[in-house]
Every structure is written in C-alpha cells, then in structure tokens.
Scaffold this motif. Structure first.
Motif, short mmCIF file in Angstrom:
data_model
loop_
_atom_site.label_atom_id
_atom_site.label_comp_id
_atom_site.label_asym_id
_atom_site.label_seq_id
_atom_site.Cartn_x
_atom_site.Cartn_y
_atom_site.Cartn_z
N VAL A 118 39.51 37.34 39.29
CA VAL A 118 39.57 37.91 40.65
C VAL A 118 38.52 39.00 40.82
O VAL A 118 37.80 39.04 41.83
CB VAL A 118 40.98 38.45 40.93
CG1 VAL A 118 41.00 39.26 42.23
CG2 VAL A 118 41.99 37.32 41.01
N VAL A 119 38.38 39.86 39.81
CA VAL A 119 37.44 40.98 39.92
C VAL A 119 36.01 40.48 39.99
O VAL A 119 35.24 40.88 40.88
CB VAL A 119 37.63 41.96 38.75
CG1 VAL A 119 36.54 43.03 38.78
CG2 VAL A 119 39.00 42.61 38.80
N PHE A 120 35.62 39.60 39.06
CA PHE A 120 34.21 39.22 39.07
C PHE A 120 33.87 38.28 40.23
O PHE A 120 32.71 38.24 40.67
CB PHE A 120 33.75 38.66 37.72
CG PHE A 120 34.17 37.27 37.36
CD1 PHE A 120 33.74 36.16 38.06
CD2 PHE A 120 34.98 37.06 36.24
CE1 PHE A 120 34.11 34.88 37.70
CE2 PHE A 120 35.35 35.78 35.86
CZ PHE A 120 34.91 34.69 36.60
N LEU A 121 34.84 37.53 40.76
CA LEU A 121 34.55 36.72 41.93
C LEU A 121 34.35 37.61 43.16
O LEU A 121 33.41 37.41 43.95
CB LEU A 121 35.67 35.73 42.19
CG LEU A 121 35.67 34.45 41.35
CD1 LEU A 121 36.84 33.56 41.73
CD2 LEU A 121 34.36 33.69 41.50
N ILE A 122 35.21 38.59 43.33
CA ILE A 122 35.08 39.50 44.48
C ILE A 122 33.77 40.28 44.41
O ILE A 122 33.00 40.34 45.37
CB ILE A 122 36.29 40.45 44.56
CG1 ILE A 122 37.56 39.67 44.90
CG2 ILE A 122 36.04 41.54 45.60
CD1 ILE A 122 38.81 40.52 44.90
N VAL A 123 33.51 40.87 43.24
CA VAL A 123 32.31 41.69 43.10
C VAL A 123 31.05 40.82 43.12
O VAL A 123 30.07 41.13 43.81
CB VAL A 123 32.37 42.51 41.80
CG1 VAL A 123 31.07 43.30 41.60
CG2 VAL A 123 33.56 43.46 41.82
N GLY A 124 31.06 39.72 42.35
CA GLY A 124 29.88 38.89 42.26
C GLY A 124 29.53 38.22 43.57
O GLY A 124 28.37 38.27 44.01
#
Length: 325
Positions: A118-124
């Motif tokens: 969830v974190v890297f999809l949102i940030v990326g």
C-alpha cells in the motif's frame, strides 16, 4: 473469464505438484539423517529407530511423498497425535504441527507485505503521475532524481540506518514489534511502520519511473488528444482517460514483484528481528526441517500463483480492449 480461471487453476496445481516433488526429493539428497534433529545429542539406535517410525521415515521415499500429499487433503495420524487437513506434517525439531506453526507466523508476513504494498503503490504512483503531469519542471526532476537514488538502496543497509536515526537517536518511533491488528490496531500500525517505510523505499523507485513513462505515453495517444481537442480540461483528461490506460504496465510489474515482496519480507524480518514466514523458512533450511520447509514452499508458491492469476484477470477489468481467452 471462467475458461481462463479453470485453465490457470489447473496449471497452478501442476506447478505446485512439481515444486513439492522437487523440494521433497532434493531434500533427501542431503547426507544427514533428519531424524537425528529430533533425537538430540544423547541419541541411541533404538531411539533413532523409534523416531523413524513415528515420523514415517522408515518407509520408501515415494510412499512418504504420497502420504505427504494425501495428508494435505485428508489429514494424517502421527505418534504425537492426529493432524487435520490441510496437514503438512510434524516438525522434525519440535514435534509441532507445521500448519499451526505457519498460521502463527503468517499474519506478520501478510501485514508486512500488504502494508509495504500500500505504501509503495501510493508513494510510487503518486510521485510518477505528478512527475508526468509537470513534465520538464523542477518537480519532475526532483521525483525522477529521488527515484534514481532510492533504487540503489538495500533493505539490510537502509534498515539499520533508519533504526539508528528514528529509534535510537531521536526516539521519534518505537522499535519494530508485531502486535496483532485485532488486539491493538494502533500498536500494529506503529510496530510495523518502520519496516513498511524501508520496504516501500526500495520498491517505490520502479513504480515512480514506470508510472511516469506510462502516463507520458498515454498522454500522446489519439483518444487523449481528441478529448483535449473537444475542450475537456487537462485535469479531467488526465484522470479520466490517461490514468486508466497507464495502469496496465503497473499491474504487470506488480505481478512480478509479488515474489520480490516475499523475498523482501524475508530480509525485512531478519533486519528487524521479526518472526514471520521468512524467518521460519530460513530456520527450516538451516535446521534441515523438511516438513516446515515443504509447507513454507507450497504456501508461498500458492500465494504467488494466486496473485498472478488475479493480476492477469484485472487486465480485462481495467482495459476493455483486453480479452482473456
């Protein structure tokens, strides 16, 4: 869609069978007798023979493998008790049911993977789409440069640095510790925040670059330029037409990164001293514990295959031009 799912499920079952057979028969190529792990230091020939019988190691290898496969569907009986289906056997080291051990460790691993995802999809995706929207500006250069820098990081290097700065030096965050979400959601979140940030930092770079290039390519498509020519606002065209088409390559690399998330979760667990499926897999290899190793391999492979089937099915949902045959 139904034919696609049936075909992929049949192929997945065959792959899992081959993985289990390869792991099982390769394990017994190791010279050391696995029963000695359960026998201990003061092992006698009679005690070793009894352990062989209790664990079913006195039978031919094909019979052992068949009983292992059969136990997954109907269960098995051991000297330590009955093992209900799905039964992956009894650990050679501590005589505990493998399935119960994995279920104790699985919530931590799933929490690491899903939270990091969830974190890297949102940030990326957020960074990549922002860079594409402001292409050529300082914002684009900032996000693109940051992705190049973070792509060179490794979990085992970045983890101790983050711990040293935010835990031991400043005390802003607590040391990573797993608490069940159902027990205390706030402690669950704070206990895994640092591992999520570290995992997301490693994976974010690829999604920033991919989403940026994919969005820029979509903005050049004829239907997008036609929408602009009709007088639609740039914001509406960006999110209504270009955004959806740019997701296809993102989903493709996400399907491939599922296995990377598992391996990254393993390194993350070792870096932050967390006891999940990754630590269990390493302990089973170093301890030559075949039932645990087999269970972890099959469950991990099944999870990866399932995620890839879901990713392939999403193609038709996101882009109506894609047809699954």
């Amino acid at each position: 869609m139904l034919r696609f799912l049936i075909r992929r499920t049949s192929g997945a079952a065959l792959i899992l069978l081959l993985i289990s057979a390869f792991t099982f028969f390769m394990y017994f190529a190791i010279p050391q007798d696995p029963a000695t792990l359960a026998c201990g230091k003061n092992c006698t020939p009679d005690a070793l023979a009894l352990i062989h019988k209790n664990l079913g190691l006195d039978k031919p290898l094909p019979v052992q493998y068949w009983e292992f496969l059969r136990g997954i569907f109907v269960g098995r009986d051991f000297a330590v008790g009955h093992c209900d289906a799905p039964c992956f056997g009894v650990s050679f080291r501590n005589n505990q049911m493998v399935w119960d051990t994995m279920m104790d460790r699985l919530p931590l691993t799933l929490s690491l993977m899903l939270g990091g995802l969830v974190v890297f999809l949102i940030v990326g995706l957020g960074a990549g789409l922002t860079a594409a929207r402001f292409r050529g500006t300082w914002i684009d250069k900032l996000f693109s440069g940051a992705s190049l820098v973070t792509s060179s990081f490794q979990i085992y290097l970045l983890g101790p640095i983050v711990l040293g700065i935010f835990v031991y030096s400043t005390g802003w965050l607590k040391a990573p510790k797993y608490v069940s979400f159902w027990e205390n959601p706030a402690s669950w979140f704070m206990g895994l925040l640092i591992p999520w940030i570290v995992m997301a930092t490693i994976f974010t770079a690829n999604y920033t670059r991919m989403s940026r290039s994919s969005m820029i390519e979509q903005l050049q498509e004829e239907h997008v330029r036609a929408a602009k020519a009709k007088g639609m606002s740039s914001r509406f065209v960006f999110f209504r037409y270009a955004w959806r088409g740019s997701l296809i390559p993102i989903i493709t690399i996400l399907g491939m990164d599922i296995a990377s998330l598992l391996s990254g979760g393993m390194v993350t667990e070792l870096t932050f001293n967390l006891s999940g499926m990754g630590r269990l897999a390493i302990d089973s290899v170093t301890g030559k514990d075949l039932p645990v190793l087999m269970g972890v391999m099959i469950v991990s492979a099944a999870f990866i295959i399932l995620c890839n089937i879901v990713v392939d099915a999403l193609y038709a949902v996101i882009d109506p031009r894609v047809r699954l045959s």
